[in-house]
Motif scaffolding. Structure first.
Motif, short mmCIF file in Angstrom:
data_model
loop_
_atom_site.label_atom_id
_atom_site.label_comp_id
_atom_site.label_asym_id
_atom_site.label_seq_id
_atom_site.Cartn_x
_atom_site.Cartn_y
_atom_site.Cartn_z
N THR A 12 -11.60 1.45 -1.72
CA THR A 12 -10.56 2.33 -2.24
C THR A 12 -9.95 1.74 -3.50
O THR A 12 -9.64 0.55 -3.54
N GLU A 13 -9.81 2.57 -4.52
CA GLU A 13 -9.18 2.11 -5.75
C GLU A 13 -7.70 2.48 -5.72
O GLU A 13 -7.33 3.64 -5.57
N ARG A 14 -6.88 1.46 -5.84
CA ARG A 14 -5.43 1.63 -5.87
C ARG A 14 -4.98 1.35 -7.30
O ARG A 14 -5.24 0.27 -7.83
N VAL A 70 1.87 -0.68 -4.67
CA VAL A 70 0.79 0.29 -4.50
C VAL A 70 -0.57 -0.39 -4.56
O VAL A 70 -1.56 0.13 -4.01
N LEU A 71 -0.65 -1.56 -5.20
CA LEU A 71 -1.93 -2.25 -5.38
C LEU A 71 -2.30 -3.13 -4.20
O LEU A 71 -3.44 -3.62 -4.13
N THR A 77 -5.81 -1.72 -11.62
CA THR A 77 -6.57 -1.23 -10.48
C THR A 77 -6.92 -2.42 -9.59
O THR A 77 -7.54 -3.38 -10.05
N SER A 78 -6.50 -2.36 -8.33
CA SER A 78 -6.83 -3.45 -7.41
C SER A 78 -8.17 -3.18 -6.75
O SER A 78 -8.58 -2.02 -6.56
N ASP A 138 0.84 -1.21 0.00
CA ASP A 138 0.00 0.00 0.00
C ASP A 138 0.87 1.26 0.00
O ASP A 138 0.85 2.06 0.95
N THR A 139 1.63 1.45 -1.06
CA THR A 139 2.70 2.44 -1.11
C THR A 139 2.25 3.83 -0.68
O THR A 139 2.94 4.50 0.11
N GLU A 140 1.11 4.28 -1.16
CA GLU A 140 0.68 5.64 -0.82
C GLU A 140 0.38 5.76 0.67
O GLU A 140 0.72 6.77 1.31
N PRO A 191 -3.45 -3.77 -0.63
CA PRO A 191 -4.03 -3.04 0.50
C PRO A 191 -3.31 -3.36 1.81
O PRO A 191 -2.91 -4.52 2.04
#
Length: 761
Positions: free
Chosen positions: A703-705, A731-732, A696-697, A474-476, A734
């Motif tokens: 939440t869309e990653r 990033v994808l 998109t995961s 979940d990079t962000e 969670p």
């Protein structure tokens, strides 16, 4: 001669793709290794350094944890090991001038590959609050700053002390001792992100959270099952062991969603046959399993063994196991339709595997993160144990469980006490030896540490090695969490992404590498490591340090402890860091299996730690026996129009360290933003080969990653499955998508949808 690093990030928006290869290593691996080493070190330094890798009087490779046999080759390293050594022993240097020319905002926009190529860090650097650039700082001022921040915390539990698997036993022992005298068990480590599921499952079922085999057991096996693992890229020296097993008559079953060149054929560069002939075919049966279907496969194999007269080792089951009847009832209920749906295999393939199992008296199952990073990873590994117990394949020479670890001392760090949930017996021993009062409340693992930073419950983050930001899910979310910290500190040899994502204040503390000479007040020192099979041995660097200001990891911990704890500390930090033999004497009195540590590790090749299931067929579990388990079979459910994505490494990569932009075994060159998709699946999604897609995961939090601009590569993956490199696709994943029990990120089974990208690259 100082070699110049690249001045600009290479263009990666147009990867070149060719057909995947069907053999690994050989002459191309040798040539590539020497080319990389030459660029980083030069010819003379390359020869002096590589000939000492993994030798009994040399240094342990800073790459993977694969063990060495008693007889060593002159060149006892693989291609990726050569790359790891070259990047550490490089003549490139990162100086204060570099930081003056590159503000943090500039560094944050660079790729991890570019950052790593700049060379070795040479002096402590400090980023003040509101500052734009790192600037030099003295060691004394750096430790004072850390002491100031730690002293201002409301509770010791507001600090997080992370550890990478490359830390030595001596440094790890001191590090956990400092954290516990400070007052916290917040000791997350890279095991939390990779093999925690293995440790959880094996501790419950066998009583020891490590593998039960030695290298010689692989050589003696009749059957080796390699599941969820790619040795050709991640542990290349394992291919030599598999080749030796094949020569001795072993059969190999490979269980993997992707065909991997190394498991198809191995061209051993140590032999004429490997260099100029066709090499050795390794896999006898390839089971191209659907992602996450391994539990169903092993459960059905168990059912088939139960149904076959004479297939079970009934004496072993009766004398050494618990829970057989409950397991047998669950296994007999295994449904063929569900198994085929979960695995994507044909019934005939599974029955062929059964016949190979029945023909084997000695079976080893090897695995890596393809099994450990799913929601149901712990039940999956328990099912592997069930499968082996049925035929008595634990505690028998040539048989057992073989979780193949990553970093060269990730297993040793855990043995030394780097664990957020320490055993009371370990803390008792620590208290007796040092007179400290160790905290008993469990601390944060990696995922919980990120949540604590995100929520403001943790304020100081200290990392002993590693690249936490790039390695985490979940990079962000992870990056936002790190930026909330009051202080982030990284003990490092080279630049990485984590140095660019900082708290209000940040420190980079440069340290010695494995290749370098370590001289302390007590004289020249060596450190020790534990390999993937529980062998402990010495590591001695010989190169001059990359800079005069570098400190060793034990010295950094000791000076940190003195600055933070002051004269009130009951631990003789200066005495311990001056002579690592004194650290080993303390380890010998605290950690079981390390008795007479200094004398035993002085022997060439080191020594094996005790393993009760392997050595005595004794199982230190709650029941006193090996435990069968009967968890319900799980596998990822895939909505229509979606794919299951697994994150993986390229061949030019080790964990988050990227050595280059090629993955020659898979036919990828000059790029990493690629997604491998089965042609039929890509066609159904309207994605031609060479087109670009956004990934998109989908997760229950809504939440869309999104990871944008990936080149679609038609590739022979399992049906419904896709693959892409990390850290680009972390990033994808969670933050809350984790394995039950172990809390390991479920990075190998991410539900994604692919849509045409608005812009290529």
């Amino acid at each position: 001669m100082k070699r110049k690093p690249p001045s600009a990030d290479p263009v990666q928006d147009a990867p070149q793709v060719s057909a995947p290869q069907h053999a690994a290593a050989g002459a191309p691996a040798v040539a590539h290794s020497l080319r990389i080493a030459g660029r980083q070190m030069g010819a003379r330094r390359t020869a002096l350094t590589l000939l000492r890798v993994n030798q009994k009087n040399g240094f342990d490779c800073p790459g993977c944890a694969w063990p060495e046999g008693d007889e060593r080759h002159t060149a006892e390293f693989c291609e990726n090991g050569a790359k790891a050594v070259a990047e550490e022993a490089t003549t490139r240097r990162v100086t204060r001038r570099f930081f003056d020319e590159h503000p943090v905002t500039d560094l944050a926009g660079r790729s991890g590959y570019w950052l790593g190529q700049q060379g070795r860090l040479t002096e402590p650097m400090y980023l003040p609050e509101g500052g734009e650039k790192y600037r030099p700082i003295s060691w004394e001022d750096a430790f004072s700053l850390i002491a100031e921040e730690l002293g201002a915390l409301t509770s010791p539990d507001e600090a997080v002390f992370y550890t990478s698997g490359r830390t030595s036993n001596e440094a790890a022992f001191l590090y956990q001792l400092f954290a516990r005298e400070f007052g916290t068990n917040n000791l997350p480590d890279c095991s939390n992100m990779c093999h925690e599921s293995s440790g959880s499952a094996l501790t419950e079922t066998l009583g020891v959270g490590k593998g039960s085999v030695l290298l010689e057991d692989l050589h003696r096996a009749d059957l080796i099952v390699v599941a969820g693992q790619n040795p050709g890229t991640n542990h290349p020296r394992m291919l030599s062991a598999l080749e030796k097993a094949k020569v001795n008559g072993a059969k190999i079953i490979t269980v993997n969603p992707l065909p991997e060149a190394g498991m198809e054929r191995f061209k051993n560069p140590q032999t004429p046959r490997g260099l100029v002939a066709g090499g050795t075919p390794l896999t006898d049966l390839f089971l191209q399993i659907r992602i996450g279907g391994d539990q169903a496969l092993f459960r059905t194999l168990g059912r088939l063994l139960l149904e076959r007269e004479g297939a079970l080792d009934e004496e072993f089951i009766r004398a050494h196991t618990h829970g057989f009847e409950e397991y047998a009832e669950a296994a007999r209920a295994a449904d063929w339709d569900e198994t085929l749906a979960a695995t994507g295999l044909e019934r005939e393939e599974i029955e062929q595997a059964l016949e190979m199992v029945l023909a084997s008296r000695r079976t080893v199952v090897c695995w890596a993160m393809g099994l450990t990073q799913h929601k149901h990873s712990v039940p999956t590994i328990r099912e592997v144990v069930n499968f082996l117990l049925l035929r008595g394949n634990i505690g028998r020479p040539g048989a057992g469980v073989c979780p193949v670890r990553g970093h060269s001392n990730v297993q040793g760090d855990r043995t030394m006490g780097i664990f957020e949930r320490p055993a009371p017996e370990f803390l008792d021993a620590l208290e007796r030896e040092f007179g400290i009062t160790a905290p008993r409340e469990h601390g944060y693992d990696v995922v919980r540490a990120i949540r604590a930073l995100r929520d403001g419950e943790a304020k100081v983050f200290f990392a002993m090695g590693g690249n936490f930001v790039a390695a985490s899910p979940d990079t962000e979310v992870t990056e936002a969490a790190m930026r909330r910290a009051r202080l982030t500190v990284h003990v490092s040899t080279k630049l990485n992404r984590s140095h660019c994502v900082t708290g209000a204040r940040a420190l980079i503390l440069p340290t010695l590498g494995r290749t370098e000479r370590d001289v302390q007040p007590g004289g020249e020192q060596f450190v020790t490591v534990e390999d993937s099979m529980g062998m402990v041995h010495a590591s001695r660097g010989r190169l001059a340090p990359a800079g005069e200001a570098l400190l060793s990891e034990p010295a950094i911990v000791a000076r940190l402890a003195r600055a933070v704890l002051g004269s009130g500390s009951v631990v003789p930090w200066e005495e311990l860091s001056a002579d690592y033999g004194r650290i080993r004497d303390r380890i010998a009195r605290v950690v079981p299996g390390f008795e007479d540590f200094n004398a035993r590790v002085a022997r060439p090749g080191g020594f094996a730690l005790p393993h009760a299931p392997r050595d005595e067929r004794r199982f230190p579990t709650a029941t006193g026996k090996a435990n069968f388990t009967a968890a319900p079979v799980e596998y990822p459910q895939l909505p229509e129009g979606r794919l299951l994505l697994q994150t993986l490494r390229s061949h030019d990569q080790y964990n988050t360290t990227v050595y280059g932009l090629d993955d020659r075994y898979r036919g990828i060159r000059n790029g990493r933003r690629v997604v491998l998709v089965r042609p039929e699946d890509a066609a159904a999604l309207g994605l031609p080969d060479g087109s670009y897609a956004d990934l998109t995961s989908e997760w229950r939090d809504g939440t869309e990653r999104v990871a944008r601009g990936f080149r679609v590569v038609h590739y022979p993956t399992a049906r419904g499955c896709a693959a892409a490199y990390y850290p680009e696709t972390n990033v994808l994943v969670p933050l809350d998508a984790t394995a039950d029990t172990s809390n390991t990120p479920a990075s190998k089974s991410v539900v994604v949808r692919l849509t045409p990208s608005a812009a290529e690259g």
